[in-house]
Design a protein around this motif. Sequence first.
Motif, PDB file in Angstrom:
ATOM      1  N   ARG A 104     -22.896  90.781 101.248  1.00  0.00           N
ATOM      2  CA  ARG A 104     -21.987  90.482 100.137  1.00  0.00           C
ATOM      3  C   ARG A 104     -22.212  89.079  99.581  1.00  0.00           C
ATOM      4  O   ARG A 104     -21.976  88.825  98.402  1.00  0.00           O
ATOM      5  CB  ARG A 104     -20.532  90.642 100.593  1.00  0.00           C
ATOM      6  N   LEU A 114     -18.727  96.758  99.121  1.00  0.00           N
ATOM      7  CA  LEU A 114     -20.012  96.158  99.465  1.00  0.00           C
ATOM      8  C   LEU A 114     -20.053  95.982 100.976  1.00  0.00           C
ATOM      9  O   LEU A 114     -19.252  95.239 101.540  1.00  0.00           O
ATOM     10  CB  LEU A 114     -20.185  94.804  98.772  1.00  0.00           C
ATOM     11  N   CYS A 158     -24.432  92.762  86.807  1.00  0.00           N
ATOM     12  CA  CYS A 158     -25.264  91.958  87.705  1.00  0.00           C
ATOM     13  C   CYS A 158     -25.768  92.681  88.949  1.00  0.00           C
ATOM     14  O   CYS A 158     -26.757  92.263  89.543  1.00  0.00           O
ATOM     15  CB  CYS A 158     -24.503  90.707  88.146  1.00  0.00           C
ATOM     16  N   LEU A 159     -25.110  93.747  89.384  1.00  0.00           N
ATOM     17  CA  LEU A 159     -25.428  94.305  90.691  1.00  0.00           C
ATOM     18  C   LEU A 159     -26.820  94.924  90.767  1.00  0.00           C
ATOM     19  O   LEU A 159     -27.406  94.984  91.861  1.00  0.00           O
ATOM     20  CB  LEU A 159     -24.362  95.332  91.097  1.00  0.00           C
ATOM     21  N   PHE A 161     -13.806  94.010  96.981  1.00  0.00           N
ATOM     22  CA  PHE A 161     -15.083  93.382  97.291  1.00  0.00           C
ATOM     23  C   PHE A 161     -15.616  93.817  98.660  1.00  0.00           C
ATOM     24  O   PHE A 161     -16.755  94.282  98.784  1.00  0.00           O
ATOM     25  CB  PHE A 161     -14.894  91.865  97.237  1.00  0.00           C
ATOM     26  N   THR A 189     -23.939  88.092  96.269  1.00  0.00           N
ATOM     27  CA  THR A 189     -23.280  88.168  94.959  1.00  0.00           C
ATOM     28  C   THR A 189     -22.513  86.896  94.599  1.00  0.00           C
ATOM     29  O   THR A 189     -22.022  86.789  93.472  1.00  0.00           O
ATOM     30  CB  THR A 189     -22.286  89.350  94.905  1.00  0.00           C
ATOM     31  N   GLU A 212     -19.004  88.420  87.637  1.00  0.00           N
ATOM     32  CA  GLU A 212     -19.610  89.640  87.135  1.00  0.00           C
ATOM     33  C   GLU A 212     -19.555  90.755  88.181  1.00  0.00           C
ATOM     34  O   GLU A 212     -19.378  91.932  87.841  1.00  0.00           O
ATOM     35  CB  GLU A 212     -21.063  89.374  86.740  1.00  0.00           C
ATOM     36  N   THR A 213     -19.690  90.375  89.448  1.00  0.00           N
ATOM     37  CA  THR A 213     -19.625  91.364  90.527  1.00  0.00           C
ATOM     38  C   THR A 213     -18.279  92.065  90.546  1.00  0.00           C
ATOM     39  O   THR A 213     -18.197  93.297  90.692  1.00  0.00           O
ATOM     40  CB  THR A 213     -19.875  90.683  91.884  1.00  0.00           C
ATOM     41  N   VAL A 228     -28.909  91.925  91.698  1.00  0.00           N
ATOM     42  CA  VAL A 228     -28.654  91.444  93.054  1.00  0.00           C
ATOM     43  C   VAL A 228     -29.232  92.412  94.088  1.00  0.00           C
ATOM     44  O   VAL A 228     -29.813  91.998  95.100  1.00  0.00           O
ATOM     45  CB  VAL A 228     -27.134  91.261  93.288  1.00  0.00           C
ATOM     46  N   ASP A 278     -18.164  94.646  87.838  1.00  0.00           N
ATOM     47  CA  ASP A 278     -18.952  95.827  88.199  1.00  0.00           C
ATOM     48  C   ASP A 278     -18.214  96.688  89.223  1.00  0.00           C
ATOM     49  O   ASP A 278     -18.208  97.930  89.134  1.00  0.00           O
ATOM     50  CB  ASP A 278     -20.310  95.403  88.779  1.00  0.00           C
TER      51      ASP A 278
END
Length: 425
Positions: free
Chosen positions: A185, A181, A135-136, A177, A188, A194-195, A139, A198
Amino acid sequence: MAKSQVAILRTSPATVLQDYHSLLNVAGYQHVVAKDADTALKVNISWHFFFPAASTTPWQLEGVIRAMKQDGYDPSLIHACHNRTVVIDAHLGERENKQVNVVEAHGLRNIHVYETEEWINIRDAVGDLTKKFLCLNDVYPKGFMIPKRFIGENIIHLPTVKTHVFTTTTGAMKNAFGGLLNEHRHWTHPVIHETLVDLLMIQKKIHRGIFAVMDGTFAGDGPGPRCMVPHVKNVILASADQVAIDAVAAKLMGFEPMQIKFLRLAHDMGLGCADPREIELIGDQSAAAENWHFAGPFKKMTFASRMQHKIYWGPMKKPVEWSLKTVLAPWAYIASVLYHDTFWYPYNAKRVMRDVVESPWGRLFRNWETLTPNEAGFPDVGTTAPAIETTGTKALVESFGILGTCIREAPEFSSRKRHSTSRQA
């Protein structure tokens, strides 16, 4: 193929330091954490105010540092690692949770990665791995930045056992997390599961070794990672498999790990093991077999968590989510601080955490500065303890300063200031 292993031990204040040393070695950390590389101890601060189970405990940090020094790790290659969020003041948090006391007592470096470190675009850091992201890329179409110092470092995550209103539980995987990031953030959150997958892929690419040490002396149920109901559970866990340790913690809390989306995704992608039947539990088997029957984060949600769900996954998604990617986004940060820091903590925290604060672990925390441990732990934590100062009115007053910092450090404003400064230069 060898099974993923998770070590679990029961502990008490009198033996906690010795138990952490045993735990790390039973889990085989010396085979994972290289002695000739820098090691980041990734501290978790889910709330800058002290709240049992929300953040890395001082004895968790103390136990890991002592174990590493005893096992021949060079203290000059060990540092505490903190990240920033717009609603959490990491400097206040490390003081209120007494983490900085431990770091300073051992003379370790204390690194706030968002203040002093160089950041590098993810595409330069991991190359073609970005093609595998779930997903990233969607995003952050232009990529995002990660701390350059992480490349080649060991990392030891220091989460606690608790629930989370976005991901059901939070632990080792979620602890990456904040560190990986930097800004935005919250973009996401609609794809948070999903984040996390990743981010685990990124960690496996950039870090020399990855390990997790999880404290369950306190454990949090309800709408975490704040506003929880804390419980005393007297367990500690460790593993080189970030998925497996989160799965075991979830099972202890009474959840089915393979039904938690981020764990199932990571398991199916071969990033770790989330199936309890395939995880080898070593240490205290009776502790590993416990089921705490936690209610979870969704049955008694706070006003704030209900609104977050409506914004990210419910009927408010389309009309509101767009604002979170514009200069209007700080409304969400301000709302969070006003609810959690100005309202909930001053008026509820003392009542909710009263019983666990009176426990031996609570007295250990409250008397931390005055206690002298032996090699095993803290044989005497005191029968009475001074009150935790930052509650009630004092927390209310402190919240106004946090609100000011939140507005000042909001990325939508700070980035505009940086652009303005660069143009003037």
